[in-house]
Design an enzyme around this catalytic site. Structure first.
Site, PDB file in Angstrom:
ATOM      1  N   TYR A 141       1.027  -0.714   0.035  1.00 51.52           N
ATOM      2  CA  TYR A 141       0.180  -0.016  -0.070  1.00 51.52           C
ATOM      3  C   TYR A 141       1.039   1.471   0.005  1.00 51.52           C
ATOM      4  CZ  TYR A 141      -4.795  -1.703   0.692  1.00 51.52           C
ATOM      5  OH  TYR A 141      -5.956  -2.476   0.636  1.00 51.52           O
ATOM      6  N   LYS A 190       3.620 -15.247   1.715  1.00 52.72           N
ATOM      7  CA  LYS A 190       4.029 -16.185   0.101  1.00 52.72           C
ATOM      8  C   LYS A 190       5.613 -15.680   0.614  1.00 52.72           C
ATOM      9  CE  LYS A 190       1.724 -17.629  -3.305  1.00 52.72           C
ATOM     10  NZ  LYS A 190       0.740 -18.857  -3.364  1.00 52.72           N
ATOM     11  N   ASP A 222      -2.512 -18.215  -0.028  1.00 57.42           N
ATOM     12  CA  ASP A 222      -3.602 -18.886  -0.524  1.00 57.42           C
ATOM     13  C   ASP A 222      -3.991 -20.104   0.228  1.00 57.42           C
ATOM     14  OD1 ASP A 222      -1.355 -20.338  -0.837  1.00 57.42           O
ATOM     15  OD2 ASP A 222      -1.467 -20.881  -2.846  1.00 57.42           O
ATOM     16  N   ASP A 246      -6.572  -6.617   4.248  1.00 56.61           N
ATOM     17  CA  ASP A 246      -7.427  -6.643   3.623  1.00 56.61           C
ATOM     18  C   ASP A 246      -8.501  -7.422   2.966  1.00 56.61           C
ATOM     19  OD1 ASP A 246      -9.467  -4.399   2.406  1.00 56.61           O
ATOM     20  OD2 ASP A 246      -8.253  -4.673   0.534  1.00 56.61           O
ATOM     21  N   ASP A 250     -12.053  -9.396   4.574  1.00 57.16           N
ATOM     22  CA  ASP A 250     -12.948  -9.027   3.630  1.00 57.16           C
ATOM     23  C   ASP A 250     -14.218 -10.711   3.601  1.00 57.16           C
ATOM     24  OD1 ASP A 250     -13.031  -6.729   3.165  1.00 57.16           O
ATOM     25  OD2 ASP A 250     -14.073  -6.911   0.864  1.00 57.16           O
TER      26      ASP A 250
HETATM   27  C1  IPM Z   1     -10.012  -1.614   4.293  1.00 56.05           C
HETATM   28  C2  IPM Z   1     -10.036  -0.543   2.877  1.00 56.05           C
HETATM   29  C3  IPM Z   1      -9.382   0.307   2.226  1.00 56.05           C
HETATM   30  C4  IPM Z   1      -7.872  -0.693   2.349  1.00 56.05           C
HETATM   31  C5  IPM Z   1      -9.786   0.826   1.326  1.00 56.05           C
HETATM   32  C6  IPM Z   1     -10.639   2.064   1.433  1.00 56.05           C
HETATM   33  C7  IPM Z   1      -8.962   1.949   1.101  1.00 56.05           C
HETATM   34  O1  IPM Z   1     -10.760  -2.253   1.820  1.00 56.05           O
HETATM   35  O2  IPM Z   1     -10.223  -0.637   5.152  1.00 56.05           O
HETATM   36  O3  IPM Z   1     -10.569  -2.481   4.400  1.00 56.05           O
HETATM   37  O4  IPM Z   1      -8.111  -1.028   1.082  1.00 56.05           O
HETATM   38  O5  IPM Z   1      -7.527  -0.476   3.670  1.00 56.05           O
HETATM   39 MG    MG Z   2     -10.749  -3.809   2.565  1.00 49.73          MG
END
Ligand code: IPM
Ligand code: MG
Length: 358
Positions: A141, A190, A222, A246, A250
């Site tokens: 990032y 990884k 993975d 990240d 999710d």
């Molecule tokens: C998160 C989001 C952010 C990230 C984005 C909005 C930059 O996806 O906080 O998980 O990737 O960190």
């Molecule tokens: Mg995110």
């Protein structure tokens, strides 16, 4: 206690969910006799619209001088054009960096009332209680990136870059937290391909020796992605880099039934810390009073716990969420047959009403 909390309403549905979290915090202040002072500032697309910058200097300063920062989400399709010179997400990254909040704690807990809201089989997720510790101010990032022309064609690169001290400090955060939990850390990388991951693994393994009482293993990202939906009970604390964290969180949110359920807190060596739901700004639902504010409400609970050390009050919020779910109230994302569909504001009202002292 007196505390100054900065709220960053951000973009899309974010002002709606932040408003509900503030409602709940005001109720906590009333019930427990605290004085919380709220100050609102601009970030993301909203800040670009008003000032041309995704993180105005004034916002960062206000945040730095506060006792805790509560953010919704940033992101606006208006700025999704890849050629856009300034993007809302840059504001968020600059804020994380500016506050030095390198450790992002993302707890994944399943409220038993939502066992059937998940698309994953109940028996797989029934006892899940895990914590992802995501590195937040380094890695790909923040590494060098550019576009360039190679042999006459356009190309681009991003760099995954970690120093040993950056890895050591995040791994220590994970081990310290594991000691208060089930005492197991899984470091995710990884290392079969990436040099930065080999350094990560080597460093994590060395730090692990300082914690002989904590079980430790390493896993490729993975395989970790597969295990999360196959056998998530193998995990207690997962520590990983910025991008892997990240993506995995999710995925892990699906265990909890909805991305609208997962809070997070970002902490560093110094205060203040930053609290935000893991979800995005969901622009298509803006202004419809349909999204789930629980992730942001639970982020406010984390703010009380980690920034203000108000453990009872944090717990009171978490208990109130549990109560409202047990009473059968659901926003659209976690709705099931036999439950009562309510909107964003009603969920905030109900959680606030259920807060009580002891
Ligand atoms: C998160 C989001 C952010 C990230 C984005 C909005 C930059 O996806 O906080 O998980 O990737 O960190
Ligand atoms: Mg995110």
């Amino acid at each position: 206690m007196e505390a100054k909390i900065v709220t960053l309403p951000g973009d899309g549905i974010s002002p709606e969910v932040v408003a509900e979290a503030v409602k709940v915090l005001r109720r906590v202040a009333e019930v427990y006799s605290h004085t919380f002072e709220f100050e609102e500032a601009l970030i993301g697309g909203a800040a670009i619209d008003a000032t041309g910058e995704a993180l105005p200097a004034e916002t960062l300063k206000l945040c730095q001088e506060s006792d805790g920062v509560l953010l919704g989400a940033v992101g606006d399709p208006k700025y999704d054009d890849p050629r856009s010179p300034v993007r809302p997400e840059q504001g968020l990254l600059a804020l994380r960096k500016g506050l030095g909040v390198f450790a992002n704690l993302r707890p994944v807990k399943l409220y038993k009332q939502l066992l059937h809201a998940s698309t994953i089989k109940p028996e797989v997720i029934a006892d899940v209680d895990l914590l992802v510790v995501r590195e937040l101010t380094g890695g790909i990032y923040f590494g060098e990136r550019a576009r360039k022309s190679v042999d006459g064609v356009q190309a681009a690169y991003d760099t995954m870059f970690y120093t040993v001290p950056e890895i050591e400090r995040i791994v220590r955060v994970a081990f310290d937290l594991a000691r208060k939990r089930r005492k197991k850390v899984t470091s995710v990388d990884k290392a079969n391909v990436l040099e930065s991951s080999r350094l990560w693994r080597e460093t994590a393994t060395r730090v692990a020796e300082e914690y002989p009482d904590v079980e430790f293993d390493c896993m490729y990202v993975d395989i970790a992605a597969m295990r999360l939906v196959h056998y998530p009970n193998v995990f207690d604390v997962i520590v990983t880099g910025n991008m892997f964290g990240d993506i995995l969180t999710d995925e892990a949110s699906m265990i909890a039934g909805s991305i609208g359920m997962l809070p997070s807190g970002a902490v560093g060596a110094h205060k203040p810390s930053l609290f935000e739901p893991i979800h995005g700004s969901a622009p298509k639902y803006t202004g419809q009073n349909v999204v789930n504010p629980i992730a942001t409400i639970l982020s406010a609970a984390m703010l009380l716990r980690y920034s203000l050390e108000l453990e009872d009050e944090a717990q009171a919020i978490e208990d109130a969420v549990q109560t409202v779910l047990a009473e059968g109230y659901r926003t659209k994302d976690i709705r099931e047959e036999g439950t009562i569909l309510i909107g964003t504001r009603e969920m905030g009202d109900l959680v606030a009403e259920r807060i009580n002292n002891g």
